[in-house]
Motif scaffolding. Sequence first.
Motif, PDB file in Angstrom:
ATOM      1  N   MET B  20       0.820  -1.204   0.000  1.00  0.00           N
ATOM      2  CA  MET B  20       0.000   0.000   0.000  1.00  0.00           C
ATOM      3  C   MET B  20       0.852   1.250   0.000  1.00  0.00           C
ATOM      4  O   MET B  20       0.387   2.295  -0.388  1.00  0.00           O
ATOM      5  N   LYS B  23       0.860   2.516  -3.538  1.00  0.00           N
ATOM      6  CA  LYS B  23      -0.397   2.930  -4.162  1.00  0.00           C
ATOM      7  C   LYS B  23      -1.408   3.226  -3.079  1.00  0.00           C
ATOM      8  O   LYS B  23      -2.108   2.342  -2.622  1.00  0.00           O
ATOM      9  N   MET B  24      -1.450   4.484  -2.672  1.00  0.00           N
ATOM     10  CA  MET B  24      -2.340   4.808  -1.577  1.00  0.00           C
ATOM     11  C   MET B  24      -3.681   5.311  -2.072  1.00  0.00           C
ATOM     12  O   MET B  24      -4.602   5.461  -1.310  1.00  0.00           O
ATOM     13  N   ASP B  25      -3.774   5.627  -3.346  1.00  0.00           N
ATOM     14  CA  ASP B  25      -5.049   6.161  -3.800  1.00  0.00           C
ATOM     15  C   ASP B  25      -5.749   5.192  -4.722  1.00  0.00           C
ATOM     16  O   ASP B  25      -6.451   5.571  -5.639  1.00  0.00           O
TER      17      ASP B  25
END
Lengths: 329, 264
Positions: B20, B23-25
């Motif tokens: 994560m 790629k947090m969004d």
Amino acid sequence: MWNIVQCSTQGLGHIKTNTPCQDKTFALRFNGVTAVALADGAGSASLSHYGAETVSKHICTDIVNNFDDYYYQDNGAEVKKQLVAGITDALNAKAAELACQTKELASTLLAVAIKNDCFIIMHIGDGVIGYCKNDELKIASEPENGEFTNTTVFTTSKDALFTMKLIKGHLSDIIGFILMSDGSEASLYNKKDKRLSPGLKKVITLNKTLSTDKIQEQLQHSFDTYIRDATMDDCSLVLLMDDGDAFKGYRHLSNFQKCILLGIDSETHPYIIRQYDSILRYAREKRTIRQITKHLRIKQNIAKVRVRRLCNLNYLECNDDTYRTILRL
Amino acid sequence: MGYASSYFYHKQCDVNICLMEEKMDNNYLLRVEDLVNNPTPRVPICLCLDISGSMGAPVKNGRSMFSGSTTRIKELQEGVNLFYEEIKSDEVAKYSAEICIVTFNNRATCVMDFANIERQTSIPQFVPAGQTWMGEGVNLALDLLEKRKNEYRDKGVDYYQPWLVLMTDGEANGNRQELERAIQRTISLERQRKLVIFPIGIGDETDMPTLKRFSERRTALKLQGLKFQEFFDWLSKSVSRLSQSIPGEAFSLDQEGIKGWAEL
């Protein structure tokens, strides 16, 4: 309560040829019956998207209107004949409307219906029907593919009646049903081991804590990206899930229950649990990491760790570096 | 507590947190690590090639003998090389197509067995000599295709109908019974839609009537001049289209009695 989620996405192959998505799904609640269906139009049939739409609507309507008659009929062969006859009539009517041959409307068909503690499953062609029982994913009906990957049985095939699968039973500990087209099989069904992806169990479990709309939205997002990219075919999925009515909201949980939900050790200090509580409450509105850090009065890297865990659990959603709670509080 | 079963899933979150970070969004409910890795459906293709002595004879191609006359075997060799290159350069076909080469003259030989195309780095050189044992060649090709299908089944790999490409410039003069057996096998498999066969004649000496007997659905074709490259280019494009195809027609199953209710 049984919740329904339906996802479908146009395959890369159809995007290239400008062909509409031939996978159709449908759901219906009526008369104390909940019915879901999925149909995958035949690639070689030019109007199969109409056929898929017709049969998926028809089968749901037929089963909700006649659930008891079908369920309590001991002669399964007789039920199959009635179901196929109804499907054929529906397709013939559609063919007349479109001035085409019935075979142009060919598709597969998968359906599940439940009433009180009883269920009926029917399946023609490829695709998979699975279920979740006692925390395990199982297969109710495997794909009917024949020897070659690009061949199957359709609703218009003369063999539809002979190869149709028809199952009934009591729900007992079943908490979810999964219907998927063969396009989705590429990512969500291990063909060698005949097992469903454990990710589907995660989704069924999240159904207890997230709203159905949020599950629908995020699952569709997965379908429009990862799932679609794994194949040239259209992909679709229907989930019928029991939320158990046990979860009243995060704020009603004890610390011990919160630890389980958050996946942290039950010996965790209460102040850490309070940090999670505060984040989830505060992020009911969209918040940045900086805002969360300031609100909790903790170091930014600690806030990031907490937020990451919640995002990974799908309890927070992230858009443009802002976070919002989607877990039911 | 109904949702306690989520505990086992949550235990994996610490492992997933590092993913994560990147790629947090991405609000995905199903992520890459949730996806199953199924092998790509395969299309097994057997090139069954005549390498009898006549394939080595010089052939007029409008140029003088000192500046570019050629032989059928040379053109065939280049066509096969082109076929491999085209398949390897196709993003989808290179994971789907599996090619085997059988040659026949005084004997039938598998000179390149089925394997992932990226492992087939060296295409064997064809040396023309001997007679034309076509029946033996086709029977060996069919045996190899059947064996490959069995391997796919054992490993749970999906596959398309196998392809057999038969290319010859002469008259079959091997064992007559073997020839008849080969023809019966291809016809039978074709009728059951279990084989796609392309009988191709090369040159004017080809026994086209015999070649035509190998298929009821597809007319035996005579290659125009020495247009091997054009043919193999078409073949590679056909493989590419098949690799990207979407499920098609229904098929017939043996009739059996209708079964009643089943149970989980």
